[in-house]
Design a protein around this motif. Sequence first.
Motif, PDB file in Angstrom:
ATOM      1  N   PHE A  13      -6.202   6.627  -5.880  1.00 25.09           N
ATOM      2  CA  PHE A  13      -4.825   6.811  -6.337  1.00 25.09           C
ATOM      3  C   PHE A  13      -4.432   5.709  -7.322  1.00 25.09           C
ATOM      4  O   PHE A  13      -3.864   5.966  -8.384  1.00 25.09           O
ATOM      5  N   LEU A  14      -4.764   4.453  -6.985  1.00 30.75           N
ATOM      6  CA  LEU A  14      -4.421   3.333  -7.861  1.00 30.75           C
ATOM      7  C   LEU A  14      -5.221   3.372  -9.161  1.00 30.75           C
ATOM      8  O   LEU A  14      -4.698   3.064 -10.235  1.00 30.75           O
ATOM      9  N   ALA A  15      -6.487   3.768  -9.064  1.00 30.79           N
ATOM     10  CA  ALA A  15      -7.327   3.837 -10.267  1.00 30.79           C
ATOM     11  C   ALA A  15      -6.757   4.821 -11.280  1.00 30.79           C
ATOM     12  O   ALA A  15      -6.752   4.564 -12.495  1.00 30.79           O
ATOM     13  N   LYS A  16      -6.255   5.943 -10.800  1.00 27.74           N
ATOM     14  CA  LYS A  16      -5.689   6.952 -11.707  1.00 27.74           C
ATOM     15  C   LYS A  16      -4.419   6.462 -12.388  1.00 27.74           C
ATOM     16  O   LYS A  16      -4.000   7.029 -13.404  1.00 27.74           O
ATOM     17  N   ARG A  17      -3.828   5.449 -11.842  1.00 28.94           N
ATOM     18  CA  ARG A  17      -2.594   4.906 -12.428  1.00 28.94           C
ATOM     19  C   ARG A  17      -2.822   3.599 -13.168  1.00 28.94           C
ATOM     20  O   ARG A  17      -1.894   2.869 -13.492  1.00 28.94           O
ATOM     21  N   GLY A  18      -4.077   3.307 -13.454  1.00 28.43           N
ATOM     22  CA  GLY A  18      -4.407   2.202 -14.334  1.00 28.43           C
ATOM     23  C   GLY A  18      -4.377   0.829 -13.708  1.00 28.43           C
ATOM     24  O   GLY A  18      -4.376  -0.182 -14.419  1.00 28.43           O
ATOM     25  N   VAL A  19      -4.354   0.744 -12.384  1.00 27.52           N
ATOM     26  CA  VAL A  19      -4.327  -0.555 -11.716  1.00 27.52           C
ATOM     27  C   VAL A  19      -5.735  -1.143 -11.721  1.00 27.52           C
ATOM     28  O   VAL A  19      -6.696  -0.475 -11.338  1.00 27.52           O
ATOM     29  N   GLU A  20      -5.851  -2.388 -12.157  1.00 24.81           N
ATOM     30  CA  GLU A  20      -7.160  -3.037 -12.192  1.00 24.81           C
ATOM     31  C   GLU A  20      -7.653  -3.336 -10.773  1.00 24.81           C
ATOM     32  O   GLU A  20      -6.857  -3.597  -9.877  1.00 24.81           O
ATOM     33  N   SER A  21      -8.972  -3.304 -10.607  1.00 23.32           N
ATOM     34  CA  SER A  21      -9.611  -3.594  -9.317  1.00 23.32           C
ATOM     35  C   SER A  21      -8.935  -2.836  -8.176  1.00 23.32           C
ATOM     36  O   SER A  21      -8.482  -3.432  -7.181  1.00 23.32           O
ATOM     37  N   PRO A  22      -8.873  -1.502  -8.269  1.00 22.34           N
ATOM     38  CA  PRO A  22      -8.085  -0.739  -7.292  1.00 22.34           C
ATOM     39  C   PRO A  22      -8.586  -0.860  -5.857  1.00 22.34           C
ATOM     40  O   PRO A  22      -7.786  -0.887  -4.921  1.00 22.34           O
ATOM     41  N   ARG A  23      -9.890  -0.928  -5.664  1.00 14.74           N
ATOM     42  CA  ARG A  23     -10.403  -1.053  -4.290  1.00 14.74           C
ATOM     43  C   ARG A  23      -9.993  -2.407  -3.692  1.00 14.74           C
ATOM     44  O   ARG A  23      -9.535  -2.471  -2.553  1.00 14.74           O
ATOM     45  N   LEU A  24     -10.182  -3.472  -4.452  1.00 20.51           N
ATOM     46  CA  LEU A  24      -9.804  -4.793  -3.966  1.00 20.51           C
ATOM     47  C   LEU A  24      -8.304  -4.844  -3.664  1.00 20.51           C
ATOM     48  O   LEU A  24      -7.886  -5.377  -2.624  1.00 20.51           O
ATOM     49  N   GLN A  25      -7.499  -4.283  -4.567  1.00 20.65           N
ATOM     50  CA  GLN A  25      -6.059  -4.291  -4.358  1.00 20.65           C
ATOM     51  C   GLN A  25      -5.691  -3.545  -3.069  1.00 20.65           C
ATOM     52  O   GLN A  25      -4.855  -3.998  -2.284  1.00 20.65           O
ATOM     53  N   THR A  26      -6.340  -2.410  -2.847  1.00 15.12           N
ATOM     54  CA  THR A  26      -6.085  -1.632  -1.633  1.00 15.12           C
ATOM     55  C   THR A  26      -6.470  -2.419  -0.387  1.00 15.12           C
ATOM     56  O   THR A  26      -5.726  -2.458   0.606  1.00 15.12           O
ATOM     57  N   ALA A  52       2.382   5.394  11.848  1.00 17.44           N
ATOM     58  CA  ALA A  52       3.258   4.364  11.284  1.00 17.44           C
ATOM     59  C   ALA A  52       2.498   3.488  10.294  1.00 17.44           C
ATOM     60  O   ALA A  52       3.023   3.133   9.227  1.00 17.44           O
ATOM     61  N   GLU A  53       1.268   3.133  10.632  1.00 19.94           N
ATOM     62  CA  GLU A  53       0.447   2.326   9.721  1.00 19.94           C
ATOM     63  C   GLU A  53       0.119   3.102   8.452  1.00 19.94           C
ATOM     64  O   GLU A  53       0.147   2.547   7.343  1.00 19.94           O
ATOM     65  N   THR A  54      -0.167   4.383   8.606  1.00 24.15           N
ATOM     66  CA  THR A  54      -0.463   5.220   7.440  1.00 24.15           C
ATOM     67  C   THR A  54       0.740   5.306   6.515  1.00 24.15           C
ATOM     68  O   THR A  54       0.608   5.166   5.280  1.00 24.15           O
ATOM     69  N   ASP A  55       1.902   5.502   7.078  1.00 24.47           N
ATOM     70  CA  ASP A  55       3.123   5.578   6.266  1.00 24.47           C
ATOM     71  C   ASP A  55       3.402   4.253   5.568  1.00 24.47           C
ATOM     72  O   ASP A  55       3.797   4.221   4.391  1.00 24.47           O
ATOM     73  N   ALA A  56       3.200   3.163   6.290  1.00 19.50           N
ATOM     74  CA  ALA A  56       3.455   1.838   5.712  1.00 19.50           C
ATOM     75  C   ALA A  56       2.493   1.548   4.570  1.00 19.50           C
ATOM     76  O   ALA A  56       2.888   1.020   3.520  1.00 19.50           O
ATOM     77  N   LEU A  57       1.228   1.903   4.743  1.00 22.06           N
ATOM     78  CA  LEU A  57       0.249   1.696   3.676  1.00 22.06           C
ATOM     79  C   LEU A  57       0.590   2.552   2.467  1.00 22.06           C
ATOM     80  O   LEU A  57       0.509   2.084   1.324  1.00 22.06           O
ATOM     81  N   ARG A  58       0.994   3.774   2.699  1.00 18.23           N
ATOM     82  CA  ARG A  58       1.365   4.664   1.599  1.00 18.23           C
ATOM     83  C   ARG A  58       2.493   4.051   0.767  1.00 18.23           C
ATOM     84  O   ARG A  58       2.456   4.092  -0.458  1.00 18.23           O
ATOM     85  N   GLU A  59       3.455   3.446   1.445  1.00 15.73           N
ATOM     86  CA  GLU A  59       4.582   2.821   0.738  1.00 15.73           C
ATOM     87  C   GLU A  59       4.123   1.618  -0.081  1.00 15.73           C
ATOM     88  O   GLU A  59       4.535   1.440  -1.240  1.00 15.73           O
ATOM     89  N   LEU A  60       3.242   0.806   0.487  1.00 15.00           N
ATOM     90  CA  LEU A  60       2.725  -0.355  -0.243  1.00 15.00           C
ATOM     91  C   LEU A  60       1.920   0.078  -1.465  1.00 15.00           C
ATOM     92  O   LEU A  60       2.061  -0.498  -2.555  1.00 15.00           O
ATOM     93  N   VAL A  61       1.082   1.080  -1.280  1.00  9.54           N
ATOM     94  CA  VAL A  61       0.248   1.562  -2.387  1.00  9.54           C
ATOM     95  C   VAL A  61       1.123   2.190  -3.467  1.00  9.54           C
ATOM     96  O   VAL A  61       0.852   2.019  -4.681  1.00  9.54           O
ATOM     97  N   LEU A  62       2.156   2.884  -3.078  1.00 16.88           N
ATOM     98  CA  LEU A  62       3.071   3.468  -4.066  1.00 16.88           C
ATOM     99  C   LEU A  62       3.731   2.371  -4.896  1.00 16.88           C
ATOM    100  O   LEU A  62       3.844   2.489  -6.124  1.00 16.88           O
TER     101      LEU A  62
END
Length: 282
Positions: A13-26, A52-62
């Motif tokens: 998801f992050l890679a498609k939005r141009g974020v560098e090092s998307p795996r590391l960032q995740t 709850a953890e899934t929702d929280a991660l989704r918000e951070l990644v967004l």
Amino acid sequence: MTVLEAIQKSADFLAKRGVESPRLQTELLLAHLLKMPRMNLYLNFERSLSPAETDALRELVLRRSKREPLQHIIGLTSFCGFEIVVNKHALVPRPETELLAEEGWKFLLTLNAQPPSALDFGTGTGCIAIALTAKCPAAKIVALDVSPEALALAKENAARNKVEGQIEFVRGEGFAALKGSQFDLLISNPPYIPTAEIETLQPEVRDFDPRAALDGGADGLDFYRMFATGAKPFLKPSGKIMLEFGDGQAEAIRGLFESEKWIVEAVKEDYSQRSRILIARK
């Protein structure tokens, strides 16, 4: 969803939005969320995330996909091994500035002055002042900034790193706030981006770092002119000035200082072998 699946999907998801090092960032976001060292994720790949953890991660990644800096999302960064709180009121400390701080404390440790003194001009998060104080406990450190919000953040960081009683925080613009004080060291990472180039910067910098911490005027050199022409009265006879600067600015800044009769002792390189730090004396 398992930890591994969450990492893979979020990184895509992050890679498609141009974020560098998307795996590391995740991984850093997930490690922050789960309150564990990042490397421990590899021991927990099969662990299922709760809803709850899934929702929280989704918000951070967004948030990260909208190019909000990782450091702002987590709220912290590391600088010279010190934990520094960051927010929108001050520049996020860069690794290159660690080299500037190191040059500063190495110089202070050579002095016989009791106590040696330093001015951190434009302290921002307070990271340089904190590093100098921790490495040179006998030194008198003054941290100057025009922004009350930045100074509040710097004070918070000094308290967090247990050096708040050793730093004098001063609010003011330029040298006028210093009332004739003199220092063994003047150290600064001033704004050095040419005004017209700010819009071309990465969104993480352009949209989230305070513009006042970036904008160095039409050619990016406004603060260096101020230092070259106005800093001498605030340095002791054997004092030094140490300044970080941007790519391609070394010769222009050297010329500014030499034209004002400074002795440029060194121009130091950063981790990528780019000229990055000017060291000069009267």
